[in-house]
Write a protein that holds these residues in place. Structure first.
Motif, PDB file in Angstrom:
ATOM      1  N   TYR A 167       0.830  -1.210   0.000  1.00 28.39           N
ATOM      2  CA  TYR A 167       0.000   0.000   0.000  1.00 28.39           C
ATOM      3  C   TYR A 167       0.864   1.260   0.000  1.00 28.39           C
ATOM      4  O   TYR A 167       0.526   2.260  -0.647  1.00 28.39           O
ATOM      5  N   ALA A 168       1.971   1.234   0.734  1.00 28.89           N
ATOM      6  CA  ALA A 168       2.871   2.387   0.734  1.00 28.89           C
ATOM      7  C   ALA A 168       3.380   2.657  -0.680  1.00 28.89           C
ATOM      8  O   ALA A 168       3.422   3.811  -1.136  1.00 28.89           O
ATOM      9  N   ARG A 169       3.765   1.609  -1.378  1.00 32.79           N
ATOM     10  CA  ARG A 169       4.233   1.771  -2.764  1.00 32.79           C
ATOM     11  C   ARG A 169       3.087   2.235  -3.675  1.00 32.79           C
ATOM     12  O   ARG A 169       3.286   3.067  -4.569  1.00 32.79           O
ATOM     13  N   TYR A 170       1.906   1.699  -3.451  1.00 37.07           N
ATOM     14  CA  TYR A 170       0.755   2.051  -4.283  1.00 37.07           C
ATOM     15  C   TYR A 170       0.426   3.541  -4.153  1.00 37.07           C
ATOM     16  O   TYR A 170       0.214   4.239  -5.146  1.00 37.07           O
ATOM     17  N   PHE A 171       0.401   4.029  -2.916  1.00 33.83           N
ATOM     18  CA  PHE A 171       0.095   5.443  -2.699  1.00 33.83           C
ATOM     19  C   PHE A 171       1.241   6.339  -3.173  1.00 33.83           C
ATOM     20  O   PHE A 171       1.005   7.451  -3.672  1.00 33.83           O
ATOM     21  N   LEU A 172       2.469   5.861  -3.017  1.00 32.64           N
ATOM     22  CA  LEU A 172       3.606   6.629  -3.541  1.00 32.64           C
ATOM     23  C   LEU A 172       3.498   6.743  -5.057  1.00 32.64           C
ATOM     24  O   LEU A 172       3.736   7.818  -5.627  1.00 32.64           O
ATOM     25  N   ALA A 173       3.124   5.654  -5.720  1.00 34.80           N
ATOM     26  CA  ALA A 173       2.924   5.686  -7.172  1.00 34.80           C
ATOM     27  C   ALA A 173       1.828   6.673  -7.547  1.00 34.80           C
ATOM     28  O   ALA A 173       1.940   7.395  -8.548  1.00 34.80           O
ATOM     29  N   ALA A 174       0.758   6.727  -6.731  1.00 29.92           N
ATOM     30  CA  ALA A 174      -0.330   7.681  -7.001  1.00 29.92           C
ATOM     31  C   ALA A 174       0.173   9.117  -6.918  1.00 29.92           C
ATOM     32  O   ALA A 174      -0.234   9.981  -7.714  1.00 29.92           O
ATOM     33  N   CYS A 175       1.080   9.375  -5.958  1.00 26.43           N
ATOM     34  CA  CYS A 175       1.671  10.719  -5.843  1.00 26.43           C
ATOM     35  C   CYS A 175       2.516  11.045  -7.075  1.00 26.43           C
ATOM     36  O   CYS A 175       2.451  12.158  -7.613  1.00 26.43           O
ATOM     37  N   TYR A 176       3.331  10.071  -7.496  1.00 27.95           N
ATOM     38  CA  TYR A 176       4.148  10.292  -8.685  1.00 27.95           C
ATOM     39  C   TYR A 176       3.257  10.536  -9.904  1.00 27.95           C
ATOM     40  O   TYR A 176       3.535  11.412 -10.732  1.00 27.95           O
ATOM     41  N   GLU A 177       2.197   9.756 -10.027  1.00 33.34           N
ATOM     42  CA  GLU A 177       1.289   9.915 -11.164  1.00 33.34           C
ATOM     43  C   GLU A 177       0.644  11.302 -11.143  1.00 33.34           C
ATOM     44  O   GLU A 177       0.536  11.957 -12.187  1.00 33.34           O
ATOM     45  N   LYS A 178       0.244  11.743  -9.964  1.00 34.96           N
ATOM     46  CA  LYS A 178      -0.411  13.040  -9.850  1.00 34.96           C
ATOM     47  C   LYS A 178       0.549  14.177 -10.167  1.00 34.96           C
ATOM     48  O   LYS A 178       0.143  15.210 -10.707  1.00 34.96           O
ATOM     49  N   SER A 179       1.829  13.989  -9.835  1.00 38.16           N
ATOM     50  CA  SER A 179       2.830  15.025 -10.113  1.00 38.16           C
ATOM     51  C   SER A 179       3.477  14.833 -11.489  1.00 38.16           C
ATOM     52  O   SER A 179       4.488  15.449 -11.794  1.00 38.16           O
TER      53      SER A 179
END
Length: 455
Positions: free
Chosen positions: A279-291
């Motif tokens: 989940y930590a990686r999943y949410f980190l990926a979401a941050c990267y995608e958003k930025s």
């Protein structure tokens, strides 16, 4: 009486006397040896106690006091599988007449049933303990825990309440009630119980984790961040607390802070494949995608996919972005900075036959107010105005987007609306656009426009 008869009589009497003597010696010696086992256990000499208990059992396999003490020695020596065997034997055969402390025995028996995944048997022991020792709040609390593990939340709540009644300062019971109320979305009542648990025992840092979750659900992100900071002092909850902190920062669009929390959560992980790390990686990926840092987002999705191919929508994300390596124009569209994206949109507008008059950056992408390009007979034809939106998103656009664009046409003196997206449109969005001056251009059509624009 003749001599032979006398000899027989004396022999019989001698045998009786010897037998009685042996019995008397055993009756005196056995308690002493039992006391010796107890002393060895008290002194922490568990292996010596085990040896002595085995000697007694070898001579009398039905000495269940010795079996109990052997089980006790095994238990304290952390030989739980051997202790379980002895305890079950005692449970099935012994008469609890005061020589075996039944309450202490039942507690260990319940713990062993739980350890060896026999919750129903453990529940029976705990229920018996609530009858035998009704003033002990822990008995009710442990019963509630088993019911909660069985998803019998009503029974669990009832026993947690009994624990809190037996001991008003039983912080674990109040915390457990708070968590059940949180899961039932009764946030106000949940917070009251968690707050009480914290007042009773401020050093039980796991309670701050649940308080943080409750505050996050209530959108009190500042309070949640403070509570979750304290929760990190409990090693068991550190990683989860960091993930929750990152989620708080995501909710208020502080993406850089969120990424720092998720990266920290990955760093403190004890396993690369547990749910928290994924989940930590999943949410980190979401941050990267958003930025718009898609390459780094893909790297995180790939790490998740390597551990769990069915984790949420990771497979779909990788499939969605797989063409970025070969499709430079779409990669530029999705990953460029706001300033560069504005230039790309202006080029796309020209490819659509319009000239940009005004451009506005938006969280979803960009809005361009444009006029139709002038033709050869431009002096005799009034220029048509268009409102063109460019969306950098992965989810299908809903009809609410199309309705908004349609409503804004008149307010901005535009004749047509055009919506371009890197994803697709929902059926309701497509249906709404029918017979209305709004053109929908999904990913494939957008790719053609970008190619025509030379992006």
């Amino acid at each position: 009486m003749d001599t032979s008869s006398a000899i027989v009589i004396f022999s019989v009497l001698g045998s009786i006397i010897i037998g009685v003597t042996v019995i008397l010696i055993k009756s005196i010696a056995s308690p002493k040896r039992i006391d010796g086992i107890k002393k060895l256990i008290k002194d922490g000499k568990y292996q010596q106690a085990e040896k002595l208990a085995k000697q007694i059992i070898a001579k009398d396999p039905r000495d269940y006091i010795a079996h109990y003490l052997l089980g006790e020695a095994y238990y304290l020596d952390e030989k739980y599988d051997l202790a379980f065997i002895e305890y079950k034997l005692v449970n099935q055969n012994a008469l609890f007449d005061g020589q075996i402390p039944e309450v202490a025995f039942r507690k260990h028996m319940a713990e062993l049933y739980t350890r060896f995944k026999q919750p129903q048997e453990a529940l029976k022991e705990h229920l018996l303990l609530t009858k035998m020792d009704p003033q002990n709040a822990d008995n009710y609390y442990e019963t509630g825990k088993i019911y909660e593990d069985m998803n019998q939340h009503g029974n669990a709540m009832a026993f947690y309440q009994k624990a809190a009644t037996a001991n008003k300062k039983h912080s674990k019971a109040h915390a457990a009630m708070g968590y059940l109320l949180y899961r039932a979305k009764q946030f106000e009542n949940a917070k009251r119980e968690i707050d009480l648990a914290i007042r009773i025992n401020p050093s039980q840092f796991s309670n701050y984790y649940y308080l943080g979750r409750i505050l996050r659900e209530s959108k009190d992100y500042s309070g949640a961040l403070k509570a979750l900071e304290k929760a990190q002092r409990d090693p068991e909850f550190r990683q989860r607390a960091l993930i929750e902190r990152g989620s708080c920062y995501m909710a208020v669009d502080h993406i850089d802070n969120a990424m720092a929390e998720f990266e920290h959560a990955i760093k403190v992980a004890t396993s690369d494949s547990n749910q928290e790390t994924l989940y930590a990686r999943y949410f980190l990926a979401a941050c990267y995608e958003k930025s718009r840092n898609i390459d780094k987002a893909i790297a995180q999705w790939e790490k998740i996919y390597a551990k769990n191919r069915s984790f949420r929508d990771v497979g779909a994300k990788l499939q969605e972005y797989k063409d970025l390596q070969s499709n430079d124009s779409m990669k530029e569209y999705l990953t460029s900075s706001p300033a560069d994206f504005e230039v790309i949109c202006q080029k796309a507008v020209r490819a659509l036959g319009y000239e940009a008059k005004k451009t506005e950056n938006k969280p979803f992408g960009c809005i361009v107010y444009a006029a139709e390009q002038k033709g050869d007979n431009w002096m005799s034809v009034r220029q048509q105005m268009a409102l063109i939106e460019f969306h950098r998103v992965t989810d299908p656009l809903e009809d609410t987007v199309v309705r908004r664009v349609h409503d804004n046409l008149k307010n901005n003196n535009c004749n047509k609306g055009i919506i371009c997206t890197s994803s697709s449109f929902t059926p309701t969005a497509i249906k709404f656009a029918e017979n209305r001056p709004v053109v929908l251009l999904e990913k494939e059509k957008l790719e053609a426009i970008l190619a025509k624009a030379g992006v």
